[in-house]
Motif scaffolding. Structure first.
Motif, short mmCIF file in Angstrom:
data_model
loop_
_atom_site.label_atom_id
_atom_site.label_comp_id
_atom_site.label_asym_id
_atom_site.label_seq_id
_atom_site.Cartn_x
_atom_site.Cartn_y
_atom_site.Cartn_z
N VAL A 294 -45.54 36.26 -79.88
CA VAL A 294 -46.49 36.37 -80.99
C VAL A 294 -46.89 34.95 -81.37
O VAL A 294 -46.03 34.06 -81.45
CB VAL A 294 -45.88 37.09 -82.21
N PHE A 295 -48.18 34.74 -81.65
CA PHE A 295 -48.68 33.39 -81.90
C PHE A 295 -49.33 33.33 -83.28
O PHE A 295 -50.18 34.17 -83.60
CB PHE A 295 -49.68 32.99 -80.83
N TYR A 296 -48.95 32.33 -84.07
CA TYR A 296 -49.51 32.13 -85.40
C TYR A 296 -50.18 30.75 -85.45
O TYR A 296 -49.59 29.76 -85.02
CB TYR A 296 -48.40 32.18 -86.47
N HIS A 297 -51.39 30.71 -85.99
CA HIS A 297 -52.17 29.48 -85.99
C HIS A 297 -52.95 29.39 -87.29
O HIS A 297 -53.54 30.37 -87.73
CB HIS A 297 -53.14 29.50 -84.79
N GLY A 298 -52.93 28.23 -87.92
CA GLY A 298 -53.69 28.08 -89.16
C GLY A 298 -53.42 26.74 -89.80
O GLY A 298 -52.74 25.87 -89.23
N GLN A 299 -53.95 26.56 -90.99
CA GLN A 299 -53.79 25.30 -91.70
C GLN A 299 -52.38 25.22 -92.29
O GLN A 299 -51.96 26.08 -93.05
CB GLN A 299 -54.83 25.18 -92.81
N GLY A 300 -51.69 24.18 -91.89
CA GLY A 300 -50.29 24.04 -92.28
C GLY A 300 -50.07 23.20 -93.51
O GLY A 300 -48.93 22.99 -93.93
N ALA A 301 -51.13 22.69 -94.10
CA ALA A 301 -51.01 21.86 -95.29
C ALA A 301 -52.34 21.91 -96.02
O ALA A 301 -53.25 22.65 -95.65
CB ALA A 301 -50.64 20.43 -94.91
N GLY A 302 -52.44 21.13 -97.08
CA GLY A 302 -53.67 21.12 -97.86
C GLY A 302 -53.53 21.95 -99.11
O GLY A 302 -52.68 22.84 -99.21
N GLN A 303 -54.39 21.67 -100.08
CA GLN A 303 -54.26 22.29 -101.39
C GLN A 303 -54.33 23.81 -101.35
O GLN A 303 -53.40 24.52 -101.73
CB GLN A 303 -55.33 21.76 -102.34
N MET A 304 -55.44 24.34 -100.87
CA MET A 304 -55.64 25.78 -100.99
C MET A 304 -54.85 26.61 -99.98
O MET A 304 -54.35 27.69 -100.35
CB MET A 304 -57.14 26.10 -100.91
N PRO A 305 -54.68 26.19 -98.72
CA PRO A 305 -53.80 26.98 -97.84
C PRO A 305 -52.38 27.11 -98.39
O PRO A 305 -51.78 28.19 -98.34
CB PRO A 305 -53.83 26.21 -96.52
N THR A 306 -51.83 26.00 -98.91
CA THR A 306 -50.47 26.05 -99.45
C THR A 306 -50.45 26.85 -100.75
O THR A 306 -49.53 27.65 -100.99
CB THR A 306 -49.93 24.63 -99.68
N ALA A 307 -51.47 26.65 -101.59
CA ALA A 307 -51.55 27.44 -102.83
C ALA A 307 -51.65 28.93 -102.53
O ALA A 307 -51.09 29.76 -103.26
CB ALA A 307 -52.75 26.97 -103.65
N SER A 308 -52.34 29.28 -101.45
CA SER A 308 -52.44 30.68 -101.04
C SER A 308 -51.05 31.28 -100.82
O SER A 308 -50.76 32.40 -101.26
CB SER A 308 -53.27 30.78 -99.76
#
Length: 434
Positions: A294-308
């Motif tokens: 299974v593969f997961y890919h996305g933004q690993g840092a930053g204000q809104m991805p982490t806030a999400s």
């Protein structure tokens, strides 16, 4: 609609994003939580510091006692970084009857057993999805969605700063120092990027994932790690010539001999998913015995991805899902014995990339192959280009790709090559993933 009062302790970049989601999208969070998530208090160190976005009157405070002494606040997003005062504040919040959501992976990697055991003693919970891989829901997937599986392996790009630096070096031939400065300018790297570039950040995250996936109890300092700070543009170019890209990989792999754990720059075959992860993105490949890869890919840092991820944990905590998971999984329990032991790093087998600078005269290659042979490291291929007109005229880069060999033998060979009079400087050794 029923109301759950929430507080934020630490209004840095992520805290500001959490406040924005709670205040601007209350209808959305209420729909998922079945109740209103009401931002009652936001605690900061300096009230005079300018901040993006307006908070309602009376929300901002510089005294954590305003949260500790308010029994109506039941969920707290504790978003202070570092170890102290974060640890002390979290313990006090738990003792005051608060359930906690945190993004502080360094705190959990260092003091997780103490904090989690104390939370259980007090009947409280700690949610920490945002502590690893930002907006990628890897904690929930491993601890809940894949719970029918025995996880066999985890391989991931867990540090977006390092991946951004490597992408710039690979795509634009940007020297390492220039790539770091660009990462700092764009906000991907701190003023002191040491924990990102030396592998510490990835090792802390890997320690958390290894505990969740395998029941390992390994301190992050005991995970062998190498950073990206010794790489040069020439290594990215040689890797591409060989059909690879270099990525800082965090690896956990289960075998009958135990659990393989390490963080290191690795040559990854171009065209495979991990090799194609660019810029500040994160990615994790998980293999389970039932589900397969299974593969997961996305933004690993930053204000809104982490806030999400933080707000998702707030919702789960408010409706009671976190408490159920927290109590049943016995996460980070100091009283539970580890289910698996860490393998000796020296005994791990793998292929290797060696890059060294050698004198441009006859017999040098024979010396190098002799060292490798004496250490039982077999050569798969060699690259040595003609000296460049703009070179120093005394040495040329030499790249050796090996067949599989134990880690200890490969390291011994590198150390022996560095002692040769025909070799100048240090020998770079990287792992290879095919």
């Amino acid at each position: 609609m029923e109301k759950t009062k929430v507080a934020i302790v630490g209004m840095g970049t992520v805290g500001g994003g959490v406040a924005k989601l709670l205040l601007d999208h209350g209808d959305r969070t209420a729909r998922h939580a079945g109740r209103t998530l009401w931002l009652e208090r936001a605690v900061v160190r300096d009230l005079s510091k300018p901040r993006d976005g307006e908070l309602p009157a009376g929300v901002l405070s510089d005294d954590v006692e305003d949260v500790l002494n308010d029994p109506e606040i039941t969920v707290v997003a504790q978003l202070i970084g570092g170890l102290e005062p974060a640890r002390t504040i979290m313990l006090r919040l738990l003792e005051a009857g608060k359930d906690i959501v945190t993004a502080n992976k360094a705190l959990l990697a260092e003091h997780g057993p103490e904090l989690f055991d104390r939370a259980r003693q007090l009947g409280r919970s700690i949610a920490f999805e945002a502590s690893v891989a930002g907006g990628i829901p890897i904690i929930t997937n491993i601890s809940q969605c894949l719970s029918a599986n025995q996880i066999l392996s985890l391989e991931g790009i867990l540090n977006g700063t390092s991946n951004f630096i490597l992408s710039q070096m690979d795509q634009h031939a940007l020297p390492y120092d220039d790539a770091v400065r660009l990462a700092q300018k764009l906000g991907y790297a701190e003023a002191d990027p040491a924990m990102d570039v030396d592998g510490t950040d990835a090792a802390q995250k890997l320690a958390i994932l290894a505990h969740l996936a395998f029941g390992a109890r390994v301190h992050w300092r005991d995970i062998p790690r190498t950073g990206v700070d010794a790489l040069h543009v020439i290594d990215l170019q040689f890797a591409r010539e060989l059909g690879y890209r270099i990525k800082l990989l965090a690896v956990a792999r289960l075998s009958e001999a135990g659990l393989e754990l390490h963080v290191s720059p690795t040559l990854v075959r171009i065209g495979t998913p991990l090799a194609e992860v660019q810029d500040a993105f994160n990615a994790i490949r998980v293999v389970g015995d039932a589900v397969g890869p299974v593969f997961y890919h996305g933004q690993g840092a930053g204000q809104m991805p982490t806030a999400s991820a933080v707000v998702a944990d707030i919702i789960d905590t408010a409706v009671g899902r976190t408490r159920l998971t927290f109590q049943t999984l016995e996460l980070f329990s100091a009283s539970e014995p580890p289910r698996v032991e860490q393998r000796s790093f020296d005994q791990l087998s793998g292929r290797y990339y060696f890059r060294l600078h050698v004198k441009d005269h006859p017999g040098v290659l024979a010396e190098i192959t002799g060292v490798l042979g004496r250490n039982l490291v077999s050569i798969a291929s060699v690259i040595q280009h003609a000296p460049q007109s703009d070179g120093d005229g005394t040495s040329v880069p030499l790249v050796v790709m090996t067949h599989e060999a134990p880690e200890g033998a490969a390291r011994a060979a590198a150390e022996a090559m560095e002692k040769l009079s025909s070799v100048s400087g240090s020998v770079l050794r990287l792992r290879v993933k095919d």
